[in-house]
Design a protein around this motif. Sequence first.
Motif, PDB file in Angstrom:
ATOM      1  N   THR A 237     -10.714   3.978  -2.328  1.00 14.48           N
ATOM      2  CA  THR A 237     -10.756   4.165  -3.111  1.00 14.48           C
ATOM      3  C   THR A 237     -10.079   5.428  -4.029  1.00 14.48           C
ATOM      4  N   VAL A 238      -9.239   4.774  -4.897  1.00 13.66           N
ATOM      5  CA  VAL A 238      -8.612   6.072  -5.560  1.00 13.66           C
ATOM      6  C   VAL A 238      -8.657   5.521  -6.674  1.00 13.66           C
ATOM      7  N   THR A 239      -8.729   6.964  -7.396  1.00 12.90           N
ATOM      8  CA  THR A 239      -8.687   6.710  -9.614  1.00 12.90           C
ATOM      9  C   THR A 239      -7.651   7.879  -9.865  1.00 12.90           C
ATOM     10  N   SER A 240      -6.776   7.470 -10.613  1.00 16.47           N
ATOM     11  CA  SER A 240      -5.820   8.683 -11.506  1.00 16.47           C
ATOM     12  C   SER A 240      -5.323   8.495 -12.459  1.00 16.47           C
ATOM     13  N   ASN A 241      -5.286   9.904 -13.519  1.00 19.28           N
ATOM     14  CA  ASN A 241      -4.987   9.288 -15.104  1.00 19.28           C
ATOM     15  C   ASN A 241      -4.881  10.941 -14.807  1.00 19.28           C
ATOM     16  N   GLY A 242      -3.594   9.990 -15.581  1.00 17.80           N
ATOM     17  CA  GLY A 242      -1.823  11.859 -15.770  1.00 17.80           C
ATOM     18  C   GLY A 242      -1.330  11.064 -15.938  1.00 17.80           C
ATOM     19  N   THR A 243       0.320  12.038 -14.953  1.00 16.14           N
ATOM     20  CA  THR A 243       1.193  11.178 -15.294  1.00 16.14           C
ATOM     21  C   THR A 243       2.057  12.152 -13.024  1.00 16.14           C
ATOM     22  N   GLN A 244       2.097  11.584 -12.496  1.00 20.65           N
ATOM     23  CA  GLN A 244       2.041  11.673 -11.258  1.00 20.65           C
ATOM     24  C   GLN A 244       3.105  11.008 -11.250  1.00 20.65           C
ATOM     25  N   TYR A 245       4.335  11.652  -9.679  1.00 25.20           N
ATOM     26  CA  TYR A 245       4.692  10.177  -8.702  1.00 25.20           C
ATOM     27  C   TYR A 245       4.106   9.940  -8.161  1.00 25.20           C
ATOM     28  N   ASP A 246       4.517   9.150  -6.964  1.00 23.32           N
ATOM     29  CA  ASP A 246       3.965   7.949  -6.002  1.00 23.32           C
ATOM     30  C   ASP A 246       3.861   8.890  -5.101  1.00 23.32           C
ATOM     31  N   ARG A 247       2.599   9.349  -4.206  1.00 20.75           N
ATOM     32  CA  ARG A 247       2.955  10.638  -3.313  1.00 20.75           C
ATOM     33  C   ARG A 247       2.361   9.391  -1.757  1.00 20.75           C
ATOM     34  N   LEU A 248       3.250  10.255  -0.820  1.00 21.82           N
ATOM     35  CA  LEU A 248       2.883   9.473   0.926  1.00 21.82           C
ATOM     36  C   LEU A 248       0.871   9.938   1.413  1.00 21.82           C
ATOM     37  N   GLY A 249       0.519   8.823   1.963  1.00 26.80           N
ATOM     38  CA  GLY A 249      -0.925   9.473   2.198  1.00 26.80           C
ATOM     39  C   GLY A 249      -0.791   9.022   4.163  1.00 26.80           C
ATOM     40  N   ILE A 250      -1.093   9.843   4.929  1.00 27.32           N
ATOM     41  CA  ILE A 250      -0.878   9.606   6.136  1.00 27.32           C
ATOM     42  C   ILE A 250      -2.394  10.076   6.640  1.00 27.32           C
ATOM     43  N   PHE A 251      -3.355   9.307   7.708  1.00 25.49           N
ATOM     44  CA  PHE A 251      -5.089   9.461   8.350  1.00 25.49           C
ATOM     45  C   PHE A 251      -3.814   9.483   9.807  1.00 25.49           C
ATOM     46  N   THR A 252      -5.042  10.598  10.100  1.00 29.73           N
ATOM     47  CA  THR A 252      -5.530  11.235  11.621  1.00 29.73           C
ATOM     48  C   THR A 252      -6.393  11.167  11.449  1.00 29.73           C
ATOM     49  N   LEU A 253      -6.677  11.214  12.875  1.00 29.02           N
ATOM     50  CA  LEU A 253      -8.079  10.983  13.615  1.00 29.02           C
ATOM     51  C   LEU A 253      -7.953  11.319  15.458  1.00 29.02           C
ATOM     52  N   ASP A 254      -8.006  12.461  15.494  1.00 34.04           N
ATOM     53  CA  ASP A 254      -7.722  13.651  16.711  1.00 34.04           C
ATOM     54  C   ASP A 254      -5.624  13.474  17.059  1.00 34.04           C
ATOM     55  N   ASN A 255      -5.406  13.830  16.195  1.00 34.24           N
ATOM     56  CA  ASN A 255      -3.458  14.442  16.239  1.00 34.24           C
ATOM     57  C   ASN A 255      -3.276  12.636  16.193  1.00 34.24           C
ATOM     58  N   VAL A 256      -3.836  11.600  16.374  1.00 31.89           N
ATOM     59  CA  VAL A 256      -3.419  10.662  16.885  1.00 31.89           C
ATOM     60  C   VAL A 256      -3.490   9.949  14.863  1.00 31.89           C
ATOM     61  N   GLU A 257      -2.059   9.362  14.392  1.00 31.57           N
ATOM     62  CA  GLU A 257      -2.236   8.428  13.448  1.00 31.57           C
ATOM     63  C   GLU A 257      -2.070   7.205  12.893  1.00 31.57           C
ATOM     64  N   PHE A 258      -2.602   6.786  12.250  1.00 30.23           N
ATOM     65  CA  PHE A 258      -3.326   5.106  12.252  1.00 30.23           C
ATOM     66  C   PHE A 258      -3.385   4.905  10.886  1.00 30.23           C
TER      67      PHE A 258
ATOM     68  N   THR B  17       0.016   5.321   3.786  1.00 30.18           N
ATOM     69  CA  THR B  17      -0.667   4.439   3.459  1.00 30.18           C
ATOM     70  C   THR B  17       0.843   5.390   1.833  1.00 30.18           C
ATOM     71  N   SER B  18       0.745   5.167   0.529  1.00 30.18           N
ATOM     72  CA  SER B  18       1.106   5.437  -0.724  1.00 30.18           C
ATOM     73  C   SER B  18       0.714   5.569  -1.787  1.00 30.18           C
ATOM     74  N   THR B  19       0.408   6.185  -2.826  1.00 26.60           N
ATOM     75  CA  THR B  19      -0.282   6.817  -4.184  1.00 26.60           C
ATOM     76  C   THR B  19       0.551   5.154  -5.024  1.00 26.60           C
ATOM     77  N   PRO B  20      -0.129   4.419  -5.482  1.00 24.82           N
ATOM     78  CA  PRO B  20       0.769   3.831  -6.960  1.00 24.82           C
ATOM     79  C   PRO B  20       0.912   5.047  -7.909  1.00 24.82           C
ATOM     80  N   GLU B  21       2.158   5.061  -8.642  1.00 22.31           N
ATOM     81  CA  GLU B  21       2.509   6.008  -9.700  1.00 22.31           C
ATOM     82  C   GLU B  21       0.713   5.674 -11.015  1.00 22.31           C
ATOM     83  N   PRO B  22       0.624   6.697 -11.739  1.00 19.86           N
ATOM     84  CA  PRO B  22      -0.506   6.400 -12.796  1.00 19.86           C
ATOM     85  C   PRO B  22      -0.671   6.669 -14.088  1.00 19.86           C
ATOM     86  N   THR B  23      -0.596   6.344 -14.939  1.00 19.80           N
ATOM     87  CA  THR B  23      -0.427   6.647 -16.069  1.00 19.80           C
ATOM     88  C   THR B  23      -1.286   7.557 -16.795  1.00 19.80           C
TER      89      THR B  23
END
Length: 571
Positions: free
Chosen positions: A83-104, A107-113
């Motif tokens: 769950t993510v919240t954001s307030n302001g002006t920002q570009y979408d960003r890539l999100g990468i989850f790993t556990l013990d070096n394994v990406e599982f 994702t990416s972030t919707p652009e906020p407002t």
Amino acid sequence: MWTHSVTYAFCIFLLVHWVIAARLVDFQVAQPLTLPQNARQCTVQILERTFAFSYGSPEVVQYTPPSDCGAVGSWAGISLNFTVTSNGTQYDRLGIFTLDNVEFWRTSTPEPTRGDGIIWTYLKDVTRYTPLFAKPGLFVLQLDNLIETGLDGEYATTLHATFYSSSDQHPPALHAVMIIPISTLANNSGDVASVPPPFSLNVTLPRNIATIYAEIIPSGNGNEEFWSMNVPNEFIDALPSGTTFGDGPFREVRLLLDGKVAGVVFPYLVVFTGGIAPTLWRPITAYATLDLPTYFIDLTPFVPTLADGKSHVVSLDVLSAESNHSINQNWYVTANLQVTLDKSSKPTTGQMTLYQVEPFASTSTTGRVHANGEVDFTVTASRNLRIESQIRTGSGLETNVVWSQSLSYSNTQIYAKNASVQTLVQSSSGTFLSTHNGSPALSDTFSFPAAVNFTYLDPTWTNWTTAIDHSYNRALKATPFTLGTTIQEHQVATAFFQLSSGGNFGNGTSDNEFSYVDTLGNTYRREVGAVNASITYDQESGSLAASHSTSFPHVDYKQLTFLTPRLPGRG
């Protein structure tokens, strides 16, 4: 903090939404979780972090599996709530989850407002990664954000994991015995490799391997974000400077073992929320934006070689249809190897009996530059491979493995009126099939059609209309220990967008049809649409449909803010 009720967590989520009712609720259309809701559940918070200026500063936490939800590793399932919240002006960003070096999860972030901001939640089934979650390890979320003049949006994130206790009614989930990362193995990042150049890693595997499946996670970024809208190099000079990038629109992701192609991917085009026109994607993102697709290859035909106790080179690269197969910068790629072992400790033996694989896809490019300056072209590609092996494990199990792929691709683009009118029609389809002694072990049948239109309304290219009609149709049985699913998703989105020194503005519509069926008999269907960030209709049906209707707060569209979007050639 631990809880034993997803009902409690859901009520808290609804309360939060009610309190901040003016926030724009973004979402990606997807199926609900299919995990047993009547099983005993344990929920733990894995991380909480506000990503402000976070380039090179991922969230790194020591993960410990829960001990009060049944025997560790015996769970009926595992899910994540991001769950993510954001307030302001920002570009979408890539999100990468790993556990013990394994990406599982990528994702990416919707652009906020500005104003009340945005919120989104995504639930992901991660049961197939049980071997990772069953032991202590290093958990990383890389979300590179930038705070500077004109960009003040921060991403406040929380991640919870829910473990579903097994029982006679809900037996432990099937999964691989071990999962091996094919990544940069960096403990201070998301472990993704940037290609080109090709990425390679030396791997030594147990000698008693029974089966091995590779999962590949690729995504185009930078000058490759709109790869399907790139132009063959032979036509790029016929277009106005800055129209788009070269190296053509075809991309093939290859996995190689010791230099031999083991399997390939014709990827799905993911359009992020900062792409083309932000008004297209509020509040409904393009499909797969919050959960990028992964692709599976059966490497079991290579077991007779991989079980020799020696080091082997696993490589990943991304190629085009150009004569030198070149692409722009860059793609992010990782993979993981999901391995099962024989009950005997004796080495697995056997031999590869057939290897019918060309090093590159078969491609063609045709087109012309017309006297009036119009440019049109078509790029096609196809790929067929077949690999067979006879395998004998130490316990005496003999398996005849047949792995095949058949893929096709077509991309037609037209640039008219000095490239102020641009159209794209793309089709990518194929079938992956692996049989073990004649029984399907892996199957993947997909079709990814897409049509895009740009019409620029003035010679300065500062305002335009656009329409996108794209689908994700896929029947997937990734491994013998994962659920078979069939997803059909169709989205039609339209927008007008204006760049303005006084603040960008525009409008947008989105209509979505989604259906899901799995091999357990679960069904889900959703039809949902939006106009100017407000939901106009939302209908759910099927066995997984919620018993209550989802309510979305009213948002004052005039208060929403929009950054300058990324466009082909104008990232």
